[in-house]
Design a protein around this motif. Structure first.
Motif, short mmCIF file in Angstrom:
data_model
loop_
_atom_site.label_atom_id
_atom_site.label_comp_id
_atom_site.label_asym_id
_atom_site.label_seq_id
_atom_site.Cartn_x
_atom_site.Cartn_y
_atom_site.Cartn_z
N SER A 96 0.81 -1.23 0.00
CA SER A 96 0.00 0.00 0.00
C SER A 96 0.84 1.27 0.00
O SER A 96 0.29 2.37 -0.13
N LEU A 97 2.14 1.16 0.13
CA LEU A 97 2.99 2.34 0.30
C LEU A 97 3.30 3.06 -1.00
O LEU A 97 3.66 4.24 -1.00
N ASP A 102 9.65 3.84 -3.48
CA ASP A 102 10.31 3.87 -4.78
C ASP A 102 11.52 4.80 -4.68
O ASP A 102 11.36 6.00 -4.49
N PRO A 103 12.75 4.28 -4.82
CA PRO A 103 13.93 5.14 -4.67
C PRO A 103 13.98 6.28 -5.68
O PRO A 103 14.64 7.29 -5.44
N ARG A 107 10.28 14.26 -7.16
CA ARG A 107 9.72 15.21 -8.12
C ARG A 107 10.32 16.59 -7.89
O ARG A 107 10.88 16.87 -6.83
N PRO A 108 10.17 17.49 -8.87
CA PRO A 108 10.68 18.86 -8.68
C PRO A 108 9.90 19.62 -7.61
O PRO A 108 8.87 19.15 -7.12
N ILE A 207 7.27 13.45 -3.29
CA ILE A 207 6.95 12.23 -4.03
C ILE A 207 5.50 12.21 -4.51
O ILE A 207 5.03 11.19 -5.03
N GLY A 208 4.79 13.31 -4.34
CA GLY A 208 3.41 13.39 -4.79
C GLY A 208 2.94 14.83 -4.78
O GLY A 208 3.70 15.75 -4.44
N GLU A 209 1.69 15.05 -5.16
CA GLU A 209 1.17 16.41 -5.23
C GLU A 209 1.29 17.12 -3.89
O GLU A 209 1.66 18.27 -3.83
N ARG A 210 0.97 16.44 -2.81
CA ARG A 210 1.10 17.00 -1.45
C ARG A 210 1.63 15.90 -0.54
O ARG A 210 1.02 15.56 0.48
N ARG A 211 2.79 15.39 -0.92
CA ARG A 211 3.36 14.24 -0.21
C ARG A 211 4.88 14.32 -0.26
O ARG A 211 5.47 14.50 -1.34
#
Length: 240
Positions: A96-97, A102-103, A107-108, A207-211
């Motif tokens: 679920s992670l 993922d190494p 993201r910018p 690693i995400g939009e708000r993560r």
């Protein structure tokens, strides 16, 4: 000598005496015209501006030798920890992670905004080898990102392990966290470098939009790689 010759000589002498001062003045003026003026005085020394609040020095001048070694072996920590996590039993749901483990998920625009966050720790790999748990997924706790006079600061506010430290800018995809750990009922963590056994280094990534995550290689206990996941807390979120 005739009287006329004597008169001419006397006239010439008077003329010469009258020309000499003018000739000397001309020569002096000519000398002054060809002599370069003295150089201007050197400009006053410029003192570099004092760092403004929130601007950090380069983390390379702050990090300890032990943490530099951990940081330089980050890729090895990822490799070993994921191998163990996928091979050995663990606690929680690894599947679920998603991008958290993922190494290459960075993201910018890495810098997290100031505010309150929900955070959880995921421990990957085992320092006990194949005998230990391959992973442990913990529950959510309270964290905070704040702007301090020293720079951007991350703190985990609740839980039995509470890291705290500064976030140093590195590039558009990475920041470097240098901090220290407080355990159990201890007060807030000491400043970085005061207790080597509690010091820690992490790479901060979006690693995400708000993560976001902090990847902590070779922690002092239990695992081979710790991940702290951060997501903004709802406005009414209470501390646990």
């Amino acid at each position: 000598m005739s009287r006329s010759s004597a008169g001419v000589s006397s006239f010439r002498a008077r003329v010469a005496r009258g020309l000499i001062p003018g000739l000397l003045a001309t020569l002096l003026l000519a000398g002054c015209a060809t002599t370069p003026p003295p150089p201007p005085p050197p400009p006053p020394a410029v003192t570099p501006d004092a760092p403004t609040a929130g601007v950090l020095s380069d983390w390379r001048g702050v990090i300890t030798a032990a943490d530099r070694d951990r940081y330089q072996r980050l890729d090895a920590a990822w490799t070993l920890a994921l191998q163990q996590a996928r091979r050995q039993p663990g606690s929680g749901s690894l599947a679920s992670l998603g991008e958290l483990i993922d190494p290459d998920a960075a993201r910018p625009s890495v810098t997290p905004p100031v505010g309150t966050y929900r955070c959880r720790t995921v421990k990957l790999g085992s320092q006990g080898g194949d005998e230990g748990l391959g992973y442990v997924v913990y529950g959510w706790f309270a964290c905070r990102i704040e702007q301090t006079a020293a720079g951007l600061k991350f703190s985990k506010l609740t839980g039995s392990q509470r890291p705290s430290g500064l976030l140093f800018p590195e590039n558009d995809r990475h920041m470097i966290f240098l901090g220290s750990m407080a355990l159990a009922s201890e007060p807030a963590a000491r400043s970085y470098g005061q207790r080597p056994d509690r010091d820690m280094v992490a790479v901060v990534e979006r690693i995400g939009e708000r993560r976001w995550r902090l990847a902590i290689p070779w922690p002092a206990n239990e695992s081979n790689l710790d991940l702290i996941e951060l997501v903004p807390a709802p406005p009414t979120s209470a501390r646990r």
